[in-house]
Scaffold this motif. Structure first.
Motif, PDB file in Angstrom:
ATOM      1  N   CYS A 102     -65.601  57.256   5.863  1.00  0.00           N
ATOM      2  CA  CYS A 102     -64.870  58.084   4.904  1.00  0.00           C
ATOM      3  C   CYS A 102     -64.268  59.315   5.589  1.00  0.00           C
ATOM      4  O   CYS A 102     -64.724  59.762   6.639  1.00  0.00           O
ATOM      5  CB  CYS A 102     -65.788  58.506   3.755  1.00  0.00           C
ATOM      6  N   ARG A 103     -63.261  59.855   4.937  1.00  0.00           N
ATOM      7  CA  ARG A 103     -62.479  60.943   5.519  1.00  0.00           C
ATOM      8  C   ARG A 103     -63.175  62.299   5.367  1.00  0.00           C
ATOM      9  O   ARG A 103     -63.768  62.600   4.322  1.00  0.00           O
ATOM     10  CB  ARG A 103     -61.092  60.991   4.880  1.00  0.00           C
ATOM     11  N   VAL A 105     -62.325  66.299   5.199  1.00  0.00           N
ATOM     12  CA  VAL A 105     -61.202  67.197   4.902  1.00  0.00           C
ATOM     13  C   VAL A 105     -61.732  68.622   4.886  1.00  0.00           C
ATOM     14  O   VAL A 105     -62.707  68.922   4.185  1.00  0.00           O
ATOM     15  CB  VAL A 105     -60.560  66.872   3.538  1.00  0.00           C
ATOM     16  N   HIS A 125     -65.239  58.893  11.735  1.00  0.00           N
ATOM     17  CA  HIS A 125     -64.607  59.348  10.501  1.00  0.00           C
ATOM     18  C   HIS A 125     -63.199  59.869  10.782  1.00  0.00           C
ATOM     19  O   HIS A 125     -63.017  60.656  11.725  1.00  0.00           O
ATOM     20  CB  HIS A 125     -65.416  60.485   9.862  1.00  0.00           C
ATOM     21  N   THR A 128     -58.943  65.205   8.412  1.00  0.00           N
ATOM     22  CA  THR A 128     -57.738  65.949   8.027  1.00  0.00           C
ATOM     23  C   THR A 128     -58.078  67.425   8.000  1.00  0.00           C
ATOM     24  O   THR A 128     -59.038  67.838   7.336  1.00  0.00           O
ATOM     25  CB  THR A 128     -57.218  65.511   6.647  1.00  0.00           C
ATOM     26  N   THR A 149     -55.606  64.720  11.701  1.00  0.00           N
ATOM     27  CA  THR A 149     -54.359  64.932  10.982  1.00  0.00           C
ATOM     28  C   THR A 149     -54.286  66.398  10.586  1.00  0.00           C
ATOM     29  O   THR A 149     -55.212  66.926   9.962  1.00  0.00           O
ATOM     30  CB  THR A 149     -54.305  64.057   9.710  1.00  0.00           C
ATOM     31  N   LEU A 173     -56.333  67.183  -1.495  1.00  0.00           N
ATOM     32  CA  LEU A 173     -56.536  66.052  -0.590  1.00  0.00           C
ATOM     33  C   LEU A 173     -57.821  65.289  -0.925  1.00  0.00           C
ATOM     34  O   LEU A 173     -57.871  64.058  -0.797  1.00  0.00           O
ATOM     35  CB  LEU A 173     -56.571  66.544   0.859  1.00  0.00           C
ATOM     36  N   GLU A 176     -56.972  62.978  -3.550  1.00  0.00           N
ATOM     37  CA  GLU A 176     -56.096  61.894  -3.091  1.00  0.00           C
ATOM     38  C   GLU A 176     -56.851  60.829  -2.315  1.00  0.00           C
ATOM     39  O   GLU A 176     -56.403  59.684  -2.246  1.00  0.00           O
ATOM     40  CB  GLU A 176     -54.975  62.458  -2.216  1.00  0.00           C
ATOM     41  N   HIS A 177     -57.976  61.188  -1.702  1.00  0.00           N
ATOM     42  CA  HIS A 177     -58.718  60.262  -0.851  1.00  0.00           C
ATOM     43  C   HIS A 177     -60.109  60.024  -1.443  1.00  0.00           C
ATOM     44  O   HIS A 177     -61.044  60.789  -1.169  1.00  0.00           O
ATOM     45  CB  HIS A 177     -58.841  60.809   0.577  1.00  0.00           C
ATOM     46  N   SER A 180     -63.765  60.897   0.142  1.00  0.00           N
ATOM     47  CA  SER A 180     -63.657  61.910   1.198  1.00  0.00           C
ATOM     48  C   SER A 180     -64.645  63.035   0.948  1.00  0.00           C
ATOM     49  O   SER A 180     -65.158  63.217  -0.159  1.00  0.00           O
ATOM     50  CB  SER A 180     -62.230  62.445   1.283  1.00  0.00           C
TER      51      SER A 180
END
Length: 392
Positions: A102-103, A105, A125, A128, A149, A173, A176-177, A180
């Motif tokens: 998973c992202r 952020v 992972h 961002t 990113t 964000l 959006e993810h 995350s």
């Protein structure tokens, strides 16, 4: 007659050699045992973080014969925030808050971004990082080179400045993810706990510490290091170093050149009760100290390093000679070649002092006594949010 010791030394198997001997060489030395390759300590990515050196800093930051110890966190791959970057991610994975793949952020002015990029590489992972136009172009390129990113907010928040604008973008964000996760460095207790190893390293390296000098941004390293050291040395004094224009200790928030310390919000990890005093330092004063460190000690860093060194040097001049003072240098000079160490940039912003800064700081008796514009000291430290609440 042969010495047994000499004989043993001459024929003892060399494991480092044996692990890399080609087959043809082994057949020529059938009596030499073959050893499996070993992984040297510290050769993994997480193993590169920590156990940073200390350096004695003296003249011209202090008079000859006086000085302070600097903990050189720039020897970590990305700087001091490699420690919380790895620790916060590892703890979140253990608790199941951050699931595999998973992202991550987060909002960053740069250094934590490097730590999170490192953690993302180690644990698999995507990362961002939300920043603002003040981020140095070289740092943005470095973060991208490490696989992160970089998402740049275009405008500051009307009240909370760039930091609040970045945090608002982080919230977008995260929505959006799905799945995350945000470390929330400003209020995450794991950010504080990540500095326990650093505190123990200092205790092992120096044996005793009287005064700890730390820059303050999220509040993580000043809180984490002082919490441990105060258990070992109950009389420890913690001196905070902030930038002019920062609201952390009760000054009005203003536009700031210096990155890595200061804030336009009130980070909840700041342990206000631990501080004996706070100093605000201007960008020009920090530049002077950074450059003096570079030419005199071949060790320097960015805005935080210069500000901390200026204050630690003053403490070394004014406290008893046998006082053991430690200053934490959060990073090295690499990301500041376009700012702190660029004459054109410094001239454009009026940062090249004709002489040294004032020998002593200005003094205010409370953080709201006046708005400061140069190096200033205050021995009254309180949580501005608590002070506002009590005043109602």
């Amino acid at each position: 007659m042969h010495s047994p010791i000499a004989h043993e030394s001459a024929h003892a198997p060399d494991s480092a050699y044996a692990a890399h001997v080609p087959d043809s060489a082994r057949s020529a030395h059938p009596s030499r045992p073959v050893h499996q390759a070993v992984t040297p300590a510290g050769s993994t990515l997480p193993g590169l973080v920590g156990n940073t050196p200390v350096l004695r800093v003296s003249h011209p930051l202090t008079p000859p014969g006086r000085g302070f110890w600097a903990k050189l966190e720039g020897f970590n791959p990305g700087g001091i925030k490699d420690r919380p970057g790895l620790h916060m991610v590892e703890r979140a994975r253990t608790r199941g808050e951050l699931l595999p793949g998973c992202r991550i952020v987060e909002s960053t002015s740069g250094t934590l971004g490097l730590g999170l990029a490192l953690a993302g590489t180690v644990h698999g992972h995507p990362v961002t990082l939300v920043t603002d136009p003040g981020l140095e172009p070289s740092m943005a390129r470095l973060l991208a080179a490490h696989g992160a990113t970089v998402d740049t907010v275009p405008e500051p928040h009307p009240v909370g400045g760039w930091q609040q604008a970045r945090r608002d973008r982080v919230a977008e964000l995260l929505a959006e993810h799905p799945g995350s996760w945000c470390p929330d460095q400003y209020g995450n207790p794991d950010n504080v706990a990540a500095y326990t190893p650093l505190a123990l390293e200092l205790a092992a390296q120096l044996g005793h510490i009287d005064v700890l000098v730390c820059s303050v941004g999220t509040g993580g390293h000043s809180a984490g290091i002082s919490r441990v050291l105060r258990q070992l040395y109950p009389g420890l004094r913690l001196v905070g170093v902030d930038t002019v224009g920062s609201t952390i200790f009760g000054q009005p928030a203003r536009s700031r050149l210096m990155r890595g310390l200061g804030s336009s919000i009130y980070p909840r990890n700041v342990a206000y009760e631990n501080f004996s005093e706070v100093h605000w330092v201007s960008p020009a004063e920090s530049v002077w100290a950074c450059r003096k460190l570079a030419t005199s000690h071949y060790a320097t860093g960015g805005w935080s390093v210069g500000a901390v060194a200026l204050v630690a040097g003053w403490l070394a001049r004014t406290l008893p000679r046998d006082t053991r003072i430690v200053a934490v240098f959060p990073d090295g000079p690499q990301r500041y070649l376009e700012t702190v160490y660029d004459d054109t940039y410094c001239a454009r912003h009026g940062l090249l002092l004709e002489g040294a800064p004032a020998t002593d700081p200005d003094v205010v008796h409370s953080p709201d006594e006046k708005e400061v514009g140069r190096w200033t000291r205050c021995t009254t430290v309180q949580d501005p949010l608590r002070a506002e609440s009590e005043a109602r």
